[in-house]
Design an enzyme around this catalytic site. Structure first.
Site, PDB file in Angstrom:
ATOM      1  N   ASN A 137       0.838  -1.203   0.000  1.00 24.10           N
ATOM      2  CA  ASN A 137       0.000   0.000   0.000  1.00 24.10           C
ATOM      3  C   ASN A 137       0.873   1.254   0.000  1.00 24.10           C
ATOM      4  OD1 ASN A 137      -2.588  -1.109  -0.029  1.00 24.10           O
ATOM      5  ND2 ASN A 137      -2.539  -1.515   2.171  1.00 24.10           N
ATOM      6  N   CYS A 176      -5.312  -7.315  -3.115  1.00 23.87           N
ATOM      7  CA  CYS A 176      -5.796  -6.973  -1.787  1.00 23.87           C
ATOM      8  C   CYS A 176      -6.742  -8.087  -1.358  1.00 23.87           C
ATOM      9  CB  CYS A 176      -6.521  -5.623  -1.845  1.00 23.87           C
ATOM     10  SG  CYS A 176      -7.137  -5.008  -0.268  1.00 23.87           S
ATOM     11  N   HIS A 177      -7.002  -8.201  -0.073  1.00 21.63           N
ATOM     12  CA  HIS A 177      -7.914  -9.256   0.380  1.00 21.63           C
ATOM     13  C   HIS A 177      -9.256  -8.702   0.847  1.00 21.63           C
ATOM     14  CE1 HIS A 177      -4.998  -8.524   3.855  1.00 21.63           C
ATOM     15  NE2 HIS A 177      -6.082  -7.828   4.144  1.00 21.63           N
ATOM     16  N   HIS A 228      -9.836  -0.401  -1.887  1.00 21.26           N
ATOM     17  CA  HIS A 228     -10.342   0.041  -0.589  1.00 21.26           C
ATOM     18  C   HIS A 228     -11.603   0.891  -0.699  1.00 21.26           C
ATOM     19  CE1 HIS A 228      -6.467  -0.668   1.993  1.00 21.26           C
ATOM     20  NE2 HIS A 228      -6.836  -1.736   1.303  1.00 21.26           N
ATOM     21  N   ARG A 282     -19.624   7.394  18.446  1.00 22.82           N
ATOM     22  CA  ARG A 282     -20.863   6.803  17.917  1.00 22.82           C
ATOM     23  C   ARG A 282     -20.569   5.752  16.857  1.00 22.82           C
ATOM     24  NH1 ARG A 282     -25.021  10.190  14.077  1.00 22.82           N
ATOM     25  NH2 ARG A 282     -26.315   8.420  13.397  1.00 22.82           N
TER      26      ARG A 282
END
Length: 725
Positions: A150, A171-172, A201, A269
């Site tokens: 990355n 990527c996984h 991503h 939150r």
């Protein structure tokens, strides 16, 4: 000769263990030569012993070699797997987090986008491009680069643009998220199918189906399920966009502007884990001795797990055995996603077989998803541009375009933060030099920024006062460069509107020290009165010098008879004010209507809504100013003198504009008050309008009849108004 697979960055031993064991569990690959390379001898030693124990545990015939020489590792390889981390946890990652935190910018992972992703890319791209260049020069003719490092999209984009070798970014997140969604929806994974596309991503599940049926309703039902609190950020994004994103909530929270910067309550939150990557790195480092012992096998031998869902081994196997498989890869956008830029690194389904990586056409993403992807691509493209060109300005541009950073920091803080990050990286040898920029700007020196600026400024008062037919001026040369320069210049005076002169130019050579400004007085013969207009033309034979002219426009003459002299002021090309000036009974009757939809009073006349009047009897006589300050609602107007005190005996009147927004002022000024003789047949005047808001859609500004910001101080720019006695 056996198949050679090279792993660069093998010191990332946990990940290397999975990749090596995945490859060797395919019978067709079990006799491969595995070449391990790392820059850390101690880590490389651990990786080699670990790999040899995996070979022994599996009982295969693979050969393991290790080297610190990257080029030798690549030589003859058919596959190069990249898992490098340039700069490591310390100093690289720590710098990426600590400096932004000083500016109030918080991060979670910081390895893909945002300021952390930008600087990780800047230090990684030179390394990964050298690997790609080695592949092009000494790798096998059909060598494929499998990149796991990355920031994925930035690294792959850089390889594509700079070297152009066959490559795929892996990527996984698609594999992991698809299984996670099946579990959350209560579905057996083997009955789930899906289609994903976007960027690394930030790819989205365009389809999520169970036995051919749309299974998204099961995911949306979770939003209202009491006590459900998994992946809060990602489910909130699904609620708003309609689609689920591939990468985790901690990642997603820093790719968009909706979570981190809104404060502690929002962070709590949505369970946003600030500084999460630092904690993970520290945990891994803290348990390294235990991990090292486990990797080396200890007395019980090494444990080899079943094949993981990482795509690397499956790609190699499919390519070597012509076994068709579908993987999700990061590849250049060559007619794959129609509404994302060509050449951008996109994540799409790819068929893999003996023909290699074959990306499939996805078509058009839903527009809201394309918009989110584009916001990230902007940062990626500018970062790659900075890395490949060495242009420092694009580092600033990349960070200012980052959605998260832009919600937290103003531009001056972004610039300062980037400067600190660049300096910190350079101090530890993680970044080289970048081309300089004009200080505190996003403009490179290369071009306008590093050119000398030569300006000519006419002393109109001295020229008018001396009346000797000579122009008195000053040449100003600014040298922004780090070395001294001699500027060669030519100066000539011409009639206004012409570039021709009957006189030869005045030739000048002005030495200017590094970073300094030099002012040189000059005189030129010129017999024409300034009121007729002229141009001072400054030129240079060198393209490295930006020269500016000085223009004196011919004086405008208006007649004040009958209805009076009419005038109009424009601001940025739009009508801003109009009015009339009459002369009656030795008094000036002045009216002006100003299009100002937001009348704003101010103690400083030129900062608020103001009308400024300037009168003089002639070029050499004193100037008498009047400042008319309207109040909000156009209910009152005050007339002030140059001392900012009310003018006695003057009673200006104000009314709302008859044409819409704004106001209209009328005032009667006796000749004596304006400094005009009772026997005069003409006068000189200028008028300024300071507008806060022009009409309903334009910002305000300052405009004058004379056309110069400083014309109120120079009667040569005043308009002449003629009238009968």
């Amino acid at each position: 000769m056996s198949l050679k697979i090279t792993l660069i960055g093998a010191g990332s031993v946990v990940f290397a263990k999975n990749l090596i064991s995945d490859v060797l569990q395919f019978a067709e690959l079990s006799d491969a030569t595995l070449c391990l390379m790392d820059i850390d001898p101690a880590r490389l030693k651990v990786a080699k012993v670990m790999a040899e124990r995996i070979v022994a545990a599996l009982g295969v015939k693979a050969t393991v070699t290790a080297t610190l020489d990257r080029r030798e590792a690549v030589r003859g390889a058919r596959y190069v797997i990249c898992t490098v981390q340039v700069g490591g946890y310390k100093p690289g990652t720590v710098i990426d987090f600590e400096i932004p935190r000083k500016y109030g910018l918080l991060q979670t992972i910081g390895d893909t986008l945002g300021v952390g992703g930008v600087f990780r890319a800047l230090r990684t791209i030179p390394v990964i491009n050298r690997i790609a260049q080695d592949i092009a020069e000494v790798g096998a003719p059909d060598c494929l680069l499998l990149n796991y490092t990355n920031p994925m999209a930035m690294n792959c984009t850089a390889v594509h643009r700079a070297v152009g070798i066959p490559h795929v970014g892996l990527c996984h997140s698609v594999q992991g998220t698809s299984q996670q969604l099946a579990t959350l929806a209560g579905l057996p994974f083997e009955d789930v199918t899906y289609k994903v596309a976007g960027i690394n991503h930030m790819a989205f599940f365009l389809k999520f189906e169970y036995k051919g049926q749309d299974a998204y309703p099961l995911l949306f039902a979770l939003l209202d399920k009491p006590g459900f609190n998994a992946e809060k950020v990602r489910f909130e994004m699904m609620r708003r966009t309609g689609y689920f994103v591939t990468e985790s909530s901690e990642h997603q929270s820093e790719y968009v502007p909706y979570f981190i910067h809104h404060g502690k309550k929002v962070i709590e939150r949505f369970d946003v884990p600030i500084d999460e990557y630092l904690r993970r790195c520290e945990a891994i480092i803290g348990t390294w001795e235990k991990t090292e012992a486990e990797l080396l096998g200890g007395k019980d031998g090494i444990v080899v797990h079943p094949q993981s869902h990482e795509y690397g081994s499956y790609i190699i196997h499919s390519r070597e055995t012509d076994t068709p498989r579908v993987i999700y890869g990061n590849v250049p956008n060559r007619n794959l996603i129609d509404n994302l830029p060509a050449g951008a690194c996109v994540e799409v389904p790819c068929l893999v077989d003996a023909q290699g990586i074959q990306p499939t056409h996805v078509g058009t993403l839903p527009p809201q998803l394309a918009a989110l992807c584009q916001s990230n691509i902007n940062v990626q493209d500018l970062t790659v541009e900075a890395a490949l060109t060495g242009k420092r300005e694009h580092i600033y541009h990349a960070v200012m375009m980052d959605p998260h950073t832009a919600t937290v920091l103003p531009l001056d803080k972004i610039w300062a933060m980037c400067d600190d990050l660049i300096e910190a990286h350079q101090k530890v040898g993680l970044l080289g030099d970048f081309a300089p920029v004009i200080p505190h700007t996003g403009r490179a020196w290369a071009g306008t920024g590093d050119r000398l600026i030569a300006d000519i400024r006419l002393d109109e008062k001295a020229t008018s006062r001396k009346k000797d037919g000579t122009l008195h001026a000053e040449v100003v040369v600014i040298n922004p460069r780090p070395k001294a320069v001699t500027a060669s210049l030519e100066l000539r005076a011409t009639p206004y509107g012409s570039r021709l002169s009957s006189r030869p130019p005045l030739k000048l050579k002005i030495a200017v020290p590094a970073g300094k400004t030099v002012r040189k007085p000059v005189t030129l013969p010129h017999g024409t009165p300034l009121s007729q207009g002229l141009a001072l033309r400054l030129e240079s034979p060198s393209s490295d010098i930006l020269t500016k002219d000085y223009l004196v426009r011919p004086r405008t003459v208006l007649q004040a008879g009958g209805e009076g002299a009419r005038f109009e002021l424009k601001l940025a090309g739009f009508p801003a004010a109009e009015g009339t000036l009459k002369v009656k009974n030795r008094s000036i009757h002045f009216r002006i209507a100003v299009d100002d939809s937001k009348i704003t009073p101010s103690a400083v006349t030129w900062e608020g809504s103001t009308v400024e009047l300037f009168f003089a009897a002639s070029d050499s006589d004193p100037i008498t100013p009047f400042f008319l300050l309207p109040q909000p609602g156009a209910k009152k107007v005050t007339c002030l003198s140059s001392a900012r005190k009310p003018f006695p005996g003057l009673a200006p009147r104000i009314t709302p504009s008859r044409k819409g927004a704004g106001y209209e002022i009328e005032i009667e000024i006796p000749f004596a008050t304006a400094g005009i003789s009772s026997t005069a047949e003409s006068l000189l005047f200028d008028v300024y309008a300071n507008v806060t808001a022009l009409g309903d859609a334009h910002s305000g500004g300052r405009t004058s009849l004379g056309g110069h910001f400083d014309s109120h101080a120079n009667p040569n720019h005043f308009t002449r108004v003629e009238f009968a006695r």
